[in-house]
Enzyme design. Structure first.
Site, PDB file in Angstrom:
ATOM      1  CG  ASP A 180      -0.432 -11.814  17.410  1.00  0.00           C
ATOM      2  OD1 ASP A 180       0.249 -12.841  17.627  1.00  0.00           O
ATOM      3  OD2 ASP A 180      -0.631 -10.935  18.275  1.00  0.00           O
ATOM      4  CG  LEU A 200      15.700   3.311   0.580  1.00  0.00           C
ATOM      5  CD1 LEU A 200      15.994   2.985  -0.868  1.00  0.00           C
ATOM      6  CD2 LEU A 200      16.868   4.035   1.226  1.00  0.00           C
ATOM      7  CG  MET A 213       5.775   3.003   0.495  1.00  0.00           C
ATOM      8  SD  MET A 213       5.380   1.425  -0.294  1.00  0.00           S
ATOM      9  CE  MET A 213       5.900   0.262   0.947  1.00  0.00           C
TER      10      MET A 213
END
Length: 157
Positions: A125, A73, A110
């Site tokens: 990673d 969203l 965000m």
């Protein structure tokens, strides 16, 4: 009030059409804890996969630009600035600070949180072969400027 729900409780993207364009900025942080030997390898530039901080910085910047593809969203935004800083913090952690800014109709919290998170995931990673016990911690919004809700600073909340 949850702005991402309509009157029937269904999720929708908030309509920002009528909101004014204003300057907005957000700063987020994350931390990756690791063995001191792993951090030393990163800081000394001795990691076999290359410059861990450089790769994590680019990953964070790219993630900020792709936030609306990851968070359903979120509005796609025309970011005008993204900065991701990584530094050794003590003997066993990397501190990540991501800053996003734009002039627009909705905030960039965000995007900053996504940048910090993906930079942390990238460190994990790249280093997991030498340190599987790493932890990603303290992902949070540090500061938000602009928009209707005004200024937020984590230490003052």
């Amino acid at each position: 009030m949850l702005t991402h729900l309509d009157s029937q409780g269904r999720a929708h993207m908030v309509d920002v059409t009528d909101k004014s364009v204003t300057f907005r900025e957000a700063v987020a942080e994350a931390r990756v804890r690791m063995l001191p030997e792993t951090l030393k390898m990163i800081v000394d530039g001795a990691h076999p996969k290359g410059d861990v901080f450089a790769v994590a910085r680019i990953a964070g910047i790219q993630a900020a630009k792709k936030t609306s593809d990851l968070i359903p969203l979120c509005h796609p935004l025309m970011l005008t600035g993204v900065k991701v800083e990584l530094s050794a913090d003590g003997a066993d952690s990397v501190h990540i600070v991501a800053r996003c800014k734009l002039s627009g109709q909705t905030g960039v919290e965000m995007e900053a949180l996504t940048a910090a998170s993906v930079a942390a995931l990238t460190i994990y990673d790249m280093c997991k072969a030498v340190d599987r016990g790493m932890t990603i911690e303290s992902i949070r919004l540090l500061e938000k400027l602009g928009g209707k809700s005004g200024h937020f600073k984590a230490d003052q909340a």
